[in-house]
Design an enzyme around this catalytic site. Structure first.
Site, PDB file in Angstrom:
ATOM      1  N   MET A 286      -5.534  -7.142   9.063  1.00 47.66           N
ATOM      2  CA  MET A 286      -4.975  -6.281  10.104  1.00 47.66           C
ATOM      3  C   MET A 286      -5.866  -5.065  10.307  1.00 47.66           C
ATOM      4  SD  MET A 286      -0.954  -6.689   9.437  1.00 47.66           S
ATOM      5  CE  MET A 286      -1.107  -6.497   7.706  1.00 47.66           C
TER       6      MET A 286
ATOM      7  N   ARG B 180      -3.376   2.944   8.592  1.00 44.50           N
ATOM      8  CA  ARG B 180      -3.720   1.639   8.013  1.00 44.50           C
ATOM      9  C   ARG B 180      -2.485   0.776   7.799  1.00 44.50           C
ATOM     10  NH1 ARG B 180      -8.316   2.294   3.611  1.00 44.50           N
ATOM     11  NH2 ARG B 180      -6.819   3.297   2.253  1.00 44.50           N
TER      12      ARG B 180
ATOM     13  N   LYS C 260       0.832  -1.205   0.000  1.00 41.32           N
ATOM     14  CA  LYS C 260       0.000   0.000   0.000  1.00 41.32           C
ATOM     15  C   LYS C 260       0.865   1.252   0.000  1.00 41.32           C
ATOM     16  CE  LYS C 260      -3.769  -0.416   2.393  1.00 41.32           C
ATOM     17  NZ  LYS C 260      -4.325  -0.750   3.695  1.00 41.32           N
TER      18      LYS C 260
ATOM     19  N   SER D 248      13.856 -40.883  -6.935  1.00 38.01           N
ATOM     20  CA  SER D 248      12.651 -40.079  -6.765  1.00 38.01           C
ATOM     21  C   SER D 248      12.548 -39.737  -5.288  1.00 38.01           C
ATOM     22  CB  SER D 248      11.419 -40.845  -7.238  1.00 38.01           C
ATOM     23  OG  SER D 248      10.271 -40.057  -7.019  1.00 38.01           O
TER      24      SER D 248
ATOM     25  N   HIS E 231     -16.179  -8.094   2.838  1.00 33.53           N
ATOM     26  CA  HIS E 231     -15.165  -8.991   3.375  1.00 33.53           C
ATOM     27  C   HIS E 231     -15.363 -10.426   2.888  1.00 33.53           C
ATOM     28  CE1 HIS E 231     -13.512 -11.679   6.527  1.00 33.53           C
ATOM     29  NE2 HIS E 231     -12.511 -10.836   6.488  1.00 33.53           N
TER      30      HIS E 231
ATOM     31  N   CYS F 166       8.193 -37.425  -5.680  1.00 34.24           N
ATOM     32  CA  CYS F 166       6.837 -37.974  -5.740  1.00 34.24           C
ATOM     33  C   CYS F 166       6.104 -37.856  -4.412  1.00 34.24           C
ATOM     34  CB  CYS F 166       6.844 -39.412  -6.234  1.00 34.24           C
ATOM     35  SG  CYS F 166       7.743 -40.528  -5.149  1.00 34.24           S
TER      36      CYS F 166
ATOM     37  N   TYR G 195      11.861 -33.909 -12.961  1.00 36.50           N
ATOM     38  CA  TYR G 195      10.393 -33.847 -12.958  1.00 36.50           C
ATOM     39  C   TYR G 195       9.853 -33.779 -11.539  1.00 36.50           C
ATOM     40  CZ  TYR G 195      10.359 -38.820 -11.631  1.00 36.50           C
ATOM     41  OH  TYR G 195      10.551 -39.998 -10.975  1.00 36.50           O
TER      42      TYR G 195
ATOM     43  N   GLY H 254      -8.089  -7.352   4.936  1.00 37.82           N
ATOM     44  CA  GLY H 254      -8.923  -7.528   6.126  1.00 37.82           C
ATOM     45  C   GLY H 254      -8.246  -8.202   7.302  1.00 37.82           C
TER      46      GLY H 254
END
Ligand code: PEP
Ligand code: MG
Length: 874
Positions: A103, A92, A22, A763, A455, A830, A850, A101
């Site tokens: 804090m 804020r 923010k 694996s 909310h 895996c 993979y 929402g």
């Protein structure tokens, strides 16, 4: 001396880590020349310093805050506590990652008995001034001093009753002035001291409260859910107030630069005239669609649209903005990349590429892998839905279908799910951050009040959870745990269903069916596949799951848990026979019954994967898991086996283990009973030969589990190779196969170079590897991990996200050692972590070939693998 406070003018977008999202965006908007009420940001480092100093703000930071305050007062031409034209601020929170929402926020800070008069004079609107003051006392008490709002609500209700009016807006300036006095008395009664009149004291208290709220339970829960590290801290933004409740030429609203539900390119949002932001967010009044602003005030609308475009073009993403109109002048209070549904995320990503705003890679990063989950979620079965009655229609706040039993509060929702393992729908008048735990366990959320930006709507959308909000026909009696709608009453435990895509609420349990995905999904997945380097396989134990996995883009099976095939009703008898067999002959006879079943299983898997690799993991669980425990079952098996009840009972007793997780399972079974490995090899190879003859190319990967010592593997590999080679030779078919192992015991990771001499692939079985590295039972850890989160010993569940520092270090070490010994060693994972985006990224970074995960998580892993490649190309 460190700089802990930055004026908005001093920052920019790149300072997100320090100023929070923010704060960085407020700074950036100021820099771009947008109308932003000025202010300053107290940094995330100041928050960490607050905690490091035992929850106190140092004098140095306080000094810097007051300097920034003085500069801001000068800029705005107003003074704190002034009797003529007082300066008021909002305080804020704003962390690096958006935590909507979670804090605390305080508005109208700076009001006291003097400045309220100043505000009344300046605005010529005493009603507004006293209304602001009473809201501030209430909010400050609640957020900063822990005094529940209800203490004041009660007084407000009494006042309305005495005046014979219904709405707050019907109270006049005098009523509100009296109310302020009553609130101040109440405060003093409850706190034992007067309400702080010094605005600077109010400010420091409020900033402290925001820092404190970083550590509140709902923020901690949200962070764990979203893997946001605790040490990021929150910044605090102190911003000059502008007022949307200064009459009918004022207003406030929330807008998205594109539709956050569908992704459509249209300005989307809501606003209210003569209201403050909290009225919109809390859903206290039902706002108007933003399009109406065009008729209400065309000039303002045009200016607004222009600035929205400026912001979207600048950030190259859909923006979620808060704005206020104060006596005809427009201000932006914040902007951020908007939260969106998965459908919208795909649409926006694709549109931004087509509009030439983003590259494909940039667009891929705009879609959160985890979010794809919602696309793969069930929808209602159309036939079953036909017999359901629509009770009412609310707003389609977050898509998907949900069915469950009604729960009226978060605690009951949790208890009901734990008690009867059935889904619940959380039904609330409106939700607030206190409901977060209930929202997590609920299958769907239904609220009576609140718009698309309330909310409930925002949080549910973020969670990818079905939500219908603002179903205003609902009459909810929270005390008696009932709701009534259109003459029907529902109580706790009754079934209802929600359609988050249409906003419809149904009166009964409705069956759901699997989701189907749109063309956009295919487009994004296609882009992800172009980018990623990591293959994605699936964990599947039967041809059906394997086909689903294939449809979702799996490039093979990374884990087939063969024990799952033996638990089936039709096979368990043969399996039991095998286990209790008194000698090798009897065991082989039983195995011979299992062989054809296994062979068919494997053929099904090979065919479903259409030539992709299939990794078959040999029998792993403790044998006693297969044995009967009930007297009747034992008797039946004894009869079948021609054994006495006592003899069989004794065999079962002898198989009992004190700690089965560390017991006779995995490779250890094959060491004791090599016939099992022999039978499984025969099934794997014969099935492969049969499908090869049918024209499919397949290279089976035989995976030996739970190896900790290379000689274990060598011993079993010998059995496998001898069996396989003999069958292949006799068949005359040219079949290749691999023999590899799981790395799931820490010792195997430590000695991976030795093991790689025998194993053609590794694996990582990160379920067991996590269990054994931590020494936590994977079945029991959940019972105490809650305490670990609470005491900040852990920030996340190591069984869900790879513990990169510990378990990850072993994985990295094993990968390096393994590849040193065998450069072309194939490396995969895996364990359950294979479908978790942060773990997938880690696997990419350490160079695995993979990941393998459950079929429904395959798309998530594909996208996560693309993200990993874009962030860290390899
Ligand atoms: C593992 O341990 O990570 C694994 C995949 O095997 P299982 O879960 O079957 O023990
Ligand atoms: Mg395992």
């Amino acid at each position: 001396m460190s700089k802990y406070v930055y004026l908005f003018k001093e920052g920019d977008q790149s300072m997100r880590n320090l100023l929070g999202g923010k704060g960085a965006n407020l700074a950036e908007m100021s820099r771009l020349g947008l109308p932003v009420p000025q202010g300053f940001t107290v940094t995330t480092e100041a928050c960490n310093a607050y905690y490091d100093a035992g929850k106190t703000i140092s004098d140095d930071i306080i000094k810097q805050i007051f300097e920034a305050l003085a500069a801001t007062e000068k800029e705005m031409g107003k003074k704190f506590g002034d009797s003529e034209e007082p300066f008021l601020v909002s305080v804020r929170s704003g962390s690096r990652a958006s935590m909507p929402g979670m804090m605390d926020t305080i508005l109208n800070l700076g009001l006291n008995n003097v400045s309220v008069e100043g505000l009344a004079k300046k605005t010529n609107n005493p009603r507004f001034a006293y209304d602001s003051y009473r809201r501030f006392i209430q909010m400050f008490s609640d957020v900063v001093m822990d005094i529940p709002k209800s203490n004041y609500e009660h007084l407000l209700e009494k006042m309305k009753e005495a005046k014979g009016v219904e709405a707050d807006t019907d109270l006049d300036a005098n009523d509100l002035k009296v109310l302020v006095d009553q609130f101040l008395v109440k405060y003093e009664q409850l706190k034992g001291q007067p309400f702080p009149q010094d605005p600077k004291e109010q400010l420091i208290e409020a900033i402290t409260a925001v820092f404190r709220s970083w550590d509140n339970p709902r923020a901690n829960t949200y962070r764990r859910l979203n893997q946001i590290p605790y040490d990021w801290g929150t910044a605090v933004n102190v911003q000059g107030m502008v007022f949307g409740n200064m009459g009918e030429d004022s207003g406030t609203g929330v807008a998205f630069s594109r539709n956050p539900s569908t992704g459509e390119k249209e300005l989307y949002g809501e606003y209210l005239f003569n209201a403050q932001g909290e009225d919109v967010v809390a859903g206290i009044r039902t706002p108007k669609p933003i399009a109406e602003l065009e008729t209400d005030n065309p000039a303002l609308y045009n200016e607004f649209v222009k600035l929205v475009d400026t912001l979207e073009n600048h950030y190259k993403d859909m923006q979620d903005m808060e704005f206020t109109i104060e006596q005809g002048k427009l201000y932006f209070l914040q902007t951020r990349n908007g939260k969106r549904t998965a459908q919208a995320a795909l649409q926006i990503a694709i549109d931004l590429v087509n509009e030439g705003v983003l590259t494909k890679e940039e667009a891929l990063l705009k879609v959160e892998p985890k979010q794809l989950d919602t696309l793969l979620h069930p929808q209602f079965d159309a036939d079953d839905l036909a017999s359901a009655e629509v009770l009412t229609t609310g707003l389609n706040a977050s898509p998907g279908a949900a069915t469950g039993r009604v729960a009226f509060d978060a605690d009951r929702a949790r208890e009901m799910v734990a008690e009867n393992k059935q889904p619940v729908i959380l039904v609330r008048v409106e939700t607030s951050p206190e409901d977060i735990e209930g929202m997590i366990v609920a299958s769907g959320i239904l609220t009576a009040r609140g718009g698309m930006t309330s909310h409930a709507a925002v949080v549910a959308r973020g969670m990818g959870k079905c939500c219908v909000s603002g179903a205003s026909q609902l009459r909810i009696d929270e005390e008696n745990k009932t709701f009534t709608v259109n003459g029907q009453t529902f109580k706790e435990g009754d079934w209802i269903s929600l359609d988050g895509s249409t906003g419809k609420v149904y009166n009964k349990q409705v069956k759901t069916v699997d989701a189907t995905v749109s063309g956009n999904f295919g487009t994004i997945m296609g882009w992800a596949d172009e980018v990623r380097k990591l293959d994605v396989r699936a964990n599947a134990d039967n041809p059906n799951d394997a086909s689903v996995a294939y449809e979702y883009g799996a490039q093979g099976i990374g884990l087939c848990r063969t024990e799952h095939m033996f638990f089936e009703e039709s096979r368990i008898a043969a399996m039991r026979e095998m286990i209790v067999a008194p000698n090798v002959e009897a065991r082989e006879k039983a195995l011979a019954k299992l062989l054809p079943m296994q062979r068919e299983d494997f053929k099904g898997l090979y065919k479903a994967m259409k030539g992709y690799a299939v990794t078959i993991r040999y029998l792993d669980p403790p044998l006693h898991e297969f044995l009967p425990t009930q007297k009747d079952d034992i008797e039946a098996l004894a009869k079948e086996m021609n054994m006495s009840f006592e003899d069989l009972h004794q065999v079962i007793e002898s198989l009992h283990e004190t700690n089965p997780m560390l017991g006779h399972r995995g490779v250890r079974l094959s060491v004791t009973y090599p016939e099992i490995a022999r039978m499984q090899t025969q099934a794997v190879i014969e099935a492969a030969i049969e499908v090869t003859k049918e024209g499919l190319t397949v290279v089976p990967e035989i995976m030996i589990p739970l190896v900790g010592e290379v000689r274990e593997l060598r011993t079993i590999k010998k059995v496998v190779v001898e069996t396989a080679d003999a069958i292949i030779k006799a068949s005359g078919v040219d079949l290749k196969y691999l023999v590899g192992t799981m790395i799931e015991i820490p010792r195997a990771a430590l000695l991976a170079d030795e093991i790689a001499k025998e194993a053609e692939f590794f694996s990582f079985g990160t379920n067991d590897l996590t269990q054994m590295t931590f020494g936590f039972s994977r079945d029991d850890a959940a019972t105490f991990l809650g305490d670990y989160y609470e005491q900040k010993i852990f920030e996340e569940d190591p069984f869900q996200h790879v513990d990169q520092r510990g378990v990850g270090k072993l994985m990295k070490m094993a990968s390096t050692l393994g590849r040193e010994a065998r450069p072309n060693l194939k490396l995969g994972i895996c364990g359950e972590h294979g479908g978790d985006p942060s773990s997938v990224e880690f696997c990419h970074n350490i160079g695995l070939s993979y990941v393998s995960c459950s079929p429904f998580r395959v798309p998530i892993a594909r996208l996560a693998a693309a993200h990993a490649q874009i962030k860290n190309p390899r």
